[in-house]
Design a protein around this motif. Structure first.
Motif, short mmCIF file in Angstrom:
data_model
loop_
_atom_site.label_atom_id
_atom_site.label_comp_id
_atom_site.label_asym_id
_atom_site.label_seq_id
_atom_site.Cartn_x
_atom_site.Cartn_y
_atom_site.Cartn_z
N SER A 20 0.86 -1.18 0.00
CA SER A 20 0.00 0.00 0.00
C SER A 20 0.89 1.23 0.00
O SER A 20 1.83 1.32 0.79
N ASP B 256 -3.75 12.14 2.53
CA ASP B 256 -4.77 11.61 1.62
C ASP B 256 -5.50 10.45 2.29
O ASP B 256 -5.19 9.28 2.08
N ASN C 94 -8.51 9.19 1.94
CA ASN C 94 -9.39 8.30 1.17
C ASN C 94 -8.66 7.59 0.03
O ASN C 94 -9.27 6.82 -0.71
N GLY C 95 -7.37 7.83 -0.12
CA GLY C 95 -6.56 7.11 -1.09
C GLY C 95 -6.83 7.44 -2.54
O GLY C 95 -6.53 6.63 -3.43
N ASP C 96 -7.37 8.62 -2.83
CA ASP C 96 -7.66 8.98 -4.22
C ASP C 96 -6.49 9.67 -4.92
O ASP C 96 -6.59 10.08 -6.06
N GLY C 97 -5.36 9.80 -4.20
CA GLY C 97 -4.16 10.37 -4.82
C GLY C 97 -3.99 11.86 -4.67
O GLY C 97 -3.01 12.43 -5.14
N LYS C 98 -4.94 12.52 -4.01
CA LYS C 98 -4.81 13.96 -3.79
C LYS C 98 -5.31 14.32 -2.40
O LYS C 98 -6.11 13.60 -1.81
N SER D 211 -7.48 16.76 -0.34
CA SER D 211 -8.58 17.68 -0.62
C SER D 211 -9.43 17.91 0.63
O SER D 211 -9.16 17.35 1.69
N THR E 125 -12.20 16.74 1.23
CA THR E 125 -12.76 15.46 1.67
C THR E 125 -11.87 14.83 2.74
O THR E 125 -12.37 14.31 3.75
N ASP E 126 -10.57 14.90 2.55
CA ASP E 126 -9.63 14.36 3.53
C ASP E 126 -9.68 15.18 4.82
O ASP E 126 -9.66 14.62 5.92
N GLY F 67 -6.04 4.86 5.75
CA GLY F 67 -6.63 6.19 5.94
C GLY F 67 -6.21 6.80 7.26
O GLY F 67 -5.91 7.99 7.34
#
Length: 78
Positions: free
Chosen positions: A10, A16, A18-22, A24, A26-27, A45
C-alpha cells in the motif's frame, strides 16, 4: 500458467485519507469527523491522517491538511 501474488503493498500519501491520490477537503473533513469521533478512520486512511507523525490524529493534523489545501504550507511525508 498459475501466477501467484507474492506481495501486496500500500502506498500512503500523507494527508490523503481516502486514497484517491490527492489531498482535498474530503480528507480534511474525514480528519475532523475522526477527531469528533463521528466516523473513525482505520487502516491506511488512519495512517495518512497522521500528518504530524506523532502517532495520533489531532487538531494539528487537521490544520496541516487545511493549510496544504489553502496552499499556505506543504505536507511532508512521515
Amino acid at each position: 500458467q498459475g501466477q501467484k501474488v507474492k506481495a501486496v503493498y500500500s502506498v500512503i500519501v500523507t494527508g490523503d485519507t481516502n486514497g484517491d491520490g490527492k489531498i482535498s477537503i474530503t480528507d480534511m473533513l474525514a480528519v475532523k469527523a475522526h477527531i469528533l469521533q463521528k466516523t473513525l478512520l482505520s487502516g491506511t486512511g488512519l495512517q495518512a491522517a497522521d500528518t504530524s507523525g506523532d502517532g495520533k490524529i489531532t487538531i494539528t493534523d487537521f490544520i496541516q491538511i487545511k493549510a496544504h489545501i489553502l496552499k499556505k504550507s506543504s505536507i511532508v511525508a512521515n
